[in-house]
Design a protein around this motif. Sequence first.
Motif, PDB file in Angstrom:
ATOM      1  N   VAL A  72      25.176 -13.591  -1.206  1.00 15.85           N
ATOM      2  CA  VAL A  72      26.250 -13.164  -0.307  1.00 15.85           C
ATOM      3  C   VAL A  72      27.599 -13.669  -0.827  1.00 15.85           C
ATOM      4  O   VAL A  72      28.602 -12.947  -0.768  1.00 15.85           O
ATOM      5  CB  VAL A  72      25.969 -13.618   1.141  1.00 15.85           C
ATOM      6  CG1 VAL A  72      27.154 -13.325   2.049  1.00 15.85           C
ATOM      7  CG2 VAL A  72      24.713 -12.923   1.679  1.00 15.85           C
ATOM      8  N   ARG A  73      27.636 -14.871  -1.377  1.00 17.36           N
ATOM      9  CA  ARG A  73      28.905 -15.379  -1.945  1.00 17.36           C
ATOM     10  C   ARG A  73      29.413 -14.484  -3.075  1.00 17.36           C
ATOM     11  O   ARG A  73      30.615 -14.267  -3.194  1.00 17.36           O
ATOM     12  CB  ARG A  73      28.725 -16.811  -2.441  1.00 17.36           C
ATOM     13  CG  ARG A  73      28.763 -17.816  -1.334  1.00 17.36           C
ATOM     14  CD  ARG A  73      28.761 -19.267  -1.843  1.00 17.36           C
ATOM     15  NE  ARG A  73      28.557 -20.132  -0.706  1.00 17.36           N
ATOM     16  CZ  ARG A  73      27.426 -20.781  -0.430  1.00 17.36           C
ATOM     17  NH1 ARG A  73      26.398 -20.722  -1.263  1.00 17.36           N
ATOM     18  NH2 ARG A  73      27.327 -21.511   0.668  1.00 17.36           N
ATOM     19  N   LEU A  74      28.506 -13.989  -3.906  1.00 17.12           N
ATOM     20  CA  LEU A  74      28.918 -13.095  -4.993  1.00 17.12           C
ATOM     21  C   LEU A  74      29.608 -11.838  -4.467  1.00 17.12           C
ATOM     22  O   LEU A  74      30.482 -11.268  -5.131  1.00 17.12           O
ATOM     23  CB  LEU A  74      27.706 -12.660  -5.820  1.00 17.12           C
ATOM     24  CG  LEU A  74      27.108 -13.677  -6.768  1.00 17.12           C
ATOM     25  CD1 LEU A  74      25.818 -13.134  -7.371  1.00 17.12           C
ATOM     26  CD2 LEU A  74      28.098 -14.019  -7.872  1.00 17.12           C
ATOM     27  N   ALA A 118      22.083  -3.513   4.142  1.00 18.93           N
ATOM     28  CA  ALA A 118      22.429  -4.693   3.349  1.00 18.93           C
ATOM     29  C   ALA A 118      23.855  -4.592   2.810  1.00 18.93           C
ATOM     30  O   ALA A 118      24.589  -5.592   2.788  1.00 18.93           O
ATOM     31  CB  ALA A 118      21.437  -4.864   2.198  1.00 18.93           C
ATOM     32  N   THR A 119      24.251  -3.411   2.399  1.00 16.32           N
ATOM     33  CA  THR A 119      25.584  -3.212   1.833  1.00 16.32           C
ATOM     34  C   THR A 119      26.676  -3.388   2.877  1.00 16.32           C
ATOM     35  O   THR A 119      27.716  -3.990   2.602  1.00 16.32           O
ATOM     36  CB  THR A 119      25.683  -1.805   1.204  1.00 16.32           C
ATOM     37  OG1 THR A 119      24.696  -1.710   0.171  1.00 16.32           O
ATOM     38  CG2 THR A 119      27.057  -1.526   0.637  1.00 16.32           C
ATOM     39  N   THR A 120      26.439  -2.889   4.073  1.00 11.46           N
ATOM     40  CA  THR A 120      27.485  -2.885   5.100  1.00 11.46           C
ATOM     41  C   THR A 120      27.393  -4.038   6.084  1.00 11.46           C
ATOM     42  O   THR A 120      28.285  -4.203   6.915  1.00 11.46           O
ATOM     43  CB  THR A 120      27.457  -1.561   5.888  1.00 11.46           C
ATOM     44  OG1 THR A 120      26.191  -1.425   6.538  1.00 11.46           O
ATOM     45  CG2 THR A 120      27.709  -0.374   4.962  1.00 11.46           C
ATOM     46  N   THR A 121      26.354  -4.845   5.996  1.00 13.73           N
ATOM     47  CA  THR A 121      26.212  -5.942   6.957  1.00 13.73           C
ATOM     48  C   THR A 121      26.289  -7.289   6.248  1.00 13.73           C
ATOM     49  O   THR A 121      27.370  -7.859   6.164  1.00 13.73           O
ATOM     50  CB  THR A 121      24.935  -5.754   7.808  1.00 13.73           C
ATOM     51  OG1 THR A 121      24.975  -4.451   8.409  1.00 13.73           O
ATOM     52  CG2 THR A 121      24.857  -6.784   8.924  1.00 13.73           C
ATOM     53  N   PRO A 122      25.183  -7.841   5.692  1.00 11.18           N
ATOM     54  CA  PRO A 122      25.318  -9.188   5.126  1.00 11.18           C
ATOM     55  C   PRO A 122      26.247  -9.255   3.913  1.00 11.18           C
ATOM     56  O   PRO A 122      26.969 -10.243   3.746  1.00 11.18           O
ATOM     57  CB  PRO A 122      23.894  -9.587   4.755  1.00 11.18           C
ATOM     58  CG  PRO A 122      23.129  -8.319   4.653  1.00 11.18           C
ATOM     59  CD  PRO A 122      23.798  -7.363   5.606  1.00 11.18           C
TER      60      PRO A 122
END
Length: 151
Positions: A72-74, A118-122
């Motif tokens: 997520v940091r990336l 995954a793309t639009t949330t986390p």
Amino acid sequence: MQTVFDAAGGADGMLRLAAAWHDRVMADEVVAHAFSHGFRTDHTERLAAYWGEALGGPATYSEQYGTESSVVRLHSGHGQHEDMDRRAIACFDEALADAGLSGDERLRRALHDYFAWATTTPMAEYHRSADDVPDGLSIPHWSWNGLEPEG
């Protein structure tokens, strides 16, 4: 019941999908910008391991590469980028066909829904700063029924 990972061809299917998505993204003028700073030579393998773990496969990503917090940091601290996200999802949908995973509508839908979520949330939650991402996040797990509860 068979996992989404197994239905997609296991580790080999994930690797085909990750390679096809990476090819599509690099050919897209908007999404390729995300890789303009460069990328790891093992990006495809790492991505396949991450998706595999999220979709019911072995914990290869967590055991060999990193944590959800590091992933997520990336993807954080780059501002909001809805157009890029939409194009990344379109590339994913095209990659499903490229990887031979679009023939089964139930599988295609599960994979699409996972990637879009995954793309639009986390991956979009911490758009202001990667420093906002907490430690200890777990890779979310996705099944035929969608996001699975933690624990």
